[in-house]
Design a protein around this motif. Structure first.
Motif, PDB file in Angstrom:
ATOM      1  N   THR A 107       0.717  -1.161   0.090  1.00 50.93           N
ATOM      2  CA  THR A 107       0.006  -0.066   0.126  1.00 50.93           C
ATOM      3  C   THR A 107       0.873   1.300  -0.014  1.00 50.93           C
ATOM      4  O   THR A 107       0.635   2.183  -0.776  1.00 50.93           O
ATOM      5  CB  THR A 107      -0.915  -0.051   1.279  1.00 50.93           C
ATOM      6  OG1 THR A 107      -1.539  -1.138   1.366  1.00 50.93           O
ATOM      7  CG2 THR A 107      -1.879   1.183   1.257  1.00 50.93           C
ATOM      8  N   ALA A 111       1.514   3.889  -2.784  1.00 53.03           N
ATOM      9  CA  ALA A 111       1.031   5.397  -2.859  1.00 53.03           C
ATOM     10  C   ALA A 111       2.086   6.152  -3.398  1.00 53.03           C
ATOM     11  O   ALA A 111       1.937   7.211  -3.744  1.00 53.03           O
ATOM     12  CB  ALA A 111       0.808   5.375  -1.281  1.00 53.03           C
ATOM     13  N   ASP A 114       2.457   6.226  -6.921  1.00 55.82           N
ATOM     14  CA  ASP A 114       1.398   6.805  -7.690  1.00 55.82           C
ATOM     15  C   ASP A 114       1.717   8.489  -7.453  1.00 55.82           C
ATOM     16  O   ASP A 114       1.578   9.126  -8.418  1.00 55.82           O
ATOM     17  CB  ASP A 114       0.085   6.495  -6.811  1.00 55.82           C
ATOM     18  CG  ASP A 114      -1.049   7.317  -7.545  1.00 55.82           C
ATOM     19  OD1 ASP A 114      -1.313   6.852  -8.773  1.00 55.82           O
ATOM     20  OD2 ASP A 114      -1.762   8.084  -7.135  1.00 55.82           O
ATOM     21  N   SER A 115       2.286   8.913  -6.465  1.00 53.65           N
ATOM     22  CA  SER A 115       2.513  10.119  -6.150  1.00 53.65           C
ATOM     23  C   SER A 115       3.678  10.849  -7.293  1.00 53.65           C
ATOM     24  O   SER A 115       3.505  11.738  -7.792  1.00 53.65           O
ATOM     25  CB  SER A 115       2.991  10.587  -4.867  1.00 53.65           C
ATOM     26  OG  SER A 115       2.002  10.185  -3.852  1.00 53.65           O
ATOM     27  N   GLN A 123       3.149  15.563  -1.978  1.00 55.36           N
ATOM     28  CA  GLN A 123       2.544  14.207  -1.196  1.00 55.36           C
ATOM     29  C   GLN A 123       3.687  13.034  -1.431  1.00 55.36           C
ATOM     30  O   GLN A 123       3.611  12.224  -0.472  1.00 55.36           O
ATOM     31  CB  GLN A 123       1.437  14.145  -1.928  1.00 55.36           C
ATOM     32  CG  GLN A 123       0.705  12.929  -1.757  1.00 55.36           C
ATOM     33  CD  GLN A 123      -0.637  12.457  -2.551  1.00 55.36           C
ATOM     34  OE1 GLN A 123      -1.112  13.526  -3.102  1.00 55.36           O
ATOM     35  NE2 GLN A 123      -0.983  11.278  -2.710  1.00 55.36           N
ATOM     36  N   VAL A 127       4.583  10.850   1.847  1.00 54.96           N
ATOM     37  CA  VAL A 127       4.485   9.202   1.981  1.00 54.96           C
ATOM     38  C   VAL A 127       5.878   8.704   2.018  1.00 54.96           C
ATOM     39  O   VAL A 127       5.962   7.579   2.712  1.00 54.96           O
ATOM     40  CB  VAL A 127       4.130   8.850   0.439  1.00 54.96           C
ATOM     41  CG1 VAL A 127       3.974   7.297   0.413  1.00 54.96           C
ATOM     42  CG2 VAL A 127       2.653   9.309   0.307  1.00 54.96           C
TER      43      VAL A 127
END
Length: 498
Positions: A107, A111, A114-115, A123, A127
């Protein structure tokens, strides 16, 4: 006044002699469909016709020339060995914890990825900080590289430096690639002195020697800021270390000489490329030269060089044709512009967003709102996505046509399409209201621009000062001058995107 002459490529239009060679005219279902689309656009868009171009680092090769040298003799007085990262203790416990927390690992790493993919640098850092706090965390060079590249593209050099220092503290050995990524972050903000400082630091580290990509990265801001004396010093430094400039390096320098009108130096570099066996011109060289002459309105020279590059064996690409279309459009040579577009269809080069933008811009500059709108409608009909430049051109076109009431609806449509509102976009809207003498709305847009953290540049202030000057509002001009000096002194100006 534009005439109402319908141009038909099957009969009345005589194509330019530049585009009669090597056309693949083999019909296909797709080409038949696109030809229909081209006729729709061209019959609509050119009824007024007759009257009126990161440095990306490729994977490094393990093999190198035996003559290649990256540092001077005697530069390292002692024997410098490369230290290895200390072994990770309790590896079994770490693996057990990682297996138990597999879902959470996936997860948080997803994340982060993806950022980075969405270019959300703040972001991504948040993360990443969460990831570092996890018991299964292990520092990886690849993760730091991706973050450094992201911060560089996001114009966050100081954040990049902090991340780089953090990486060193975690025990990762720096590499030439990581240093170059850090240097690129500073170069994107034209922080040339900091870039040279990083280069000098690399020279002291045998395992982090600068290569041609490092030098090319530093040469670009020197070119962009017309610091040509620094370029010469970098070339000399490369020669002493037996680092040969590549085609990318030369293309960067060519572009700089061309934009500043240094045609003699540009021709010297280009001649060297034509004679070279290791640094030959490519399609980017072709695009650079065509852009230089096209932007200066020297159509004859642009066409002459197009033929030279074709004879040299360089094939054009979509961007090449878009450059030609843009140049013809600025000179209102709509017949040649349409001829290039028809050639693209026949040769199966797709029309792109840039293609439509160039046509829209041509009609916008002429204040021809009707054909500008027609081209935009066809752009949407073909499923081509509009961008910020598209809407800047539309707004400027309505201003030139004196159709100010359509500016607001265009801004609303841009918001509906989620078009990025950068400095150029706000400058176009501010210019529209300034021309309409609506200073209240102009000031409102200016405030929104700053509220959205989109910093103004010199053009922003120039537009507003001129509007205030027309009304004799000297106090407003004085306040703007103070604000402008503060912004420029802090180095916060954002270059306008053309």
């Amino acid at each position: 006044m534009a005439s109402s002459i319908w141009l038909s490529f099957s009969s009345s239009l005589l194509p330019s002699t530049l585009f009669n060679k090597n056309i693949n005219t083999t019909a296909s279902p797709q080409s038949t469909t696109t030809t229909k689309h081209s006729r729709i656009l061209l019959r609509c868009a050119f009824t007024a016709a007759s009257a009126a171009t990161s440095t990306t680092r490729p994977p490094s090769s393990s093999s190198s020339s035996t003559k290649e040298r990256h540092w001077k003799e005697g530069e390292f007085p002692g024997i410098s060995g490369t230290s290895k990262r200390p072994p990770i203790k309790n590896i079994k416990k770490k693996l057990d914890r990682k297996n138990k927390a597999k879902a959470w690992v996936n997860t948080i790493t997803e994340a982060l990825s993806d950022s980075i993919d969405k270019k959300q640098w703040l972001q991504a850092l948040e993360v990443f900080e969460m990831l570092r706090e996890q018991p299964f965390y292990q520092p990886k060079e690849g993760t730091y590289m991706k973050l450094l590249v992201l911060l560089g593209k996001s114009r966050q050099p100081r954040q990049a430096r902090q991340l780089f220092d953090q990486m060193i503290e975690e025990g990762l050995e720096p590499t030439a690639e990581l240093y170059t990524a850090l240097l690129a972050a500073y170069c994107r903000e034209s922080l040339i002195d900091e870039g040279f400082s990083i280069l000098n630091q690399m020279k002291t580290l045998p395992s982090c020697q600068a290569d041609v990509f490092t030098y090319s990265t530093l040469i670009k801001p020197c070119v962009d800021n017309s610091r040509f004396e620094l370029i010469e010093s970098l070339y000399e430094d490369m020669a002493e270390r037996l680092i040969m400039p590549n085609t990318v390096t030369q293309n960067i320098v060519l572009n700089g000489y061309g934009k500043t009108g240094k045609f003699e130096q540009m021709e010297k570099v280009l001649s060297g490329m034509l004679e070279s066996t290791v640094c030959k011109p490519d399609v980017w060289t072709m695009n650079t030269i065509l852009s230089v002459f096209g932007n200066k309105g020297q159509i004859d020279m642009m066409e002459r060089w197009y033929e030279k590059f074709r004879n040299f064996g360089i094939d054009p690409e979509s961007r090449t044709f878009n450059i030609l279309i843009g140049a013809y459009g600025k000179k209102r040579m709509y017949d040649k512009m349409s001829s290039v577009m028809e050639y693209m269809r026949k040769a199966q080069f797709p029309w792109t967003t840039s293609t439509f933008n160039n046509v829209i811009e041509a009609f916008a500059d002429a204040g021809d709102a009707k054909h500008m709108e027609c081209t935009f409608d066809q752009m949407r009909a073909e499923g081509m996505k509009a961008d910020t430049k598209t809407f800047c051109c539309l707004i400027n076109g309505y201003v030139n046509a004196g159709v100010f009431h359509k500016v607001i609806s265009t801004v609303q449509l841009a918001a509906k399409f989620e078009i990025p509102e950068n400095t150029s976009f706000y400058n176009s809207v501010i210019f529209a209201f300034a021309k309409a003498d609506d200073l209240i709305e102009m000031e409102r847009v200016f405030k929104r621009m700053k509220d959205k953290h989109c910093l103004p540049n010199s053009r922003t202030y120039s537009i507003m000062e001129e509007a205030y000057r027309k009304k004799g509002m000297n106090d407003k001009i004085y306040d703007l001058e103070l604000e402008k000096q503060e912004v420029l002194t802090n180095g916060s100006e954002i270059d306008e995107v053309s």
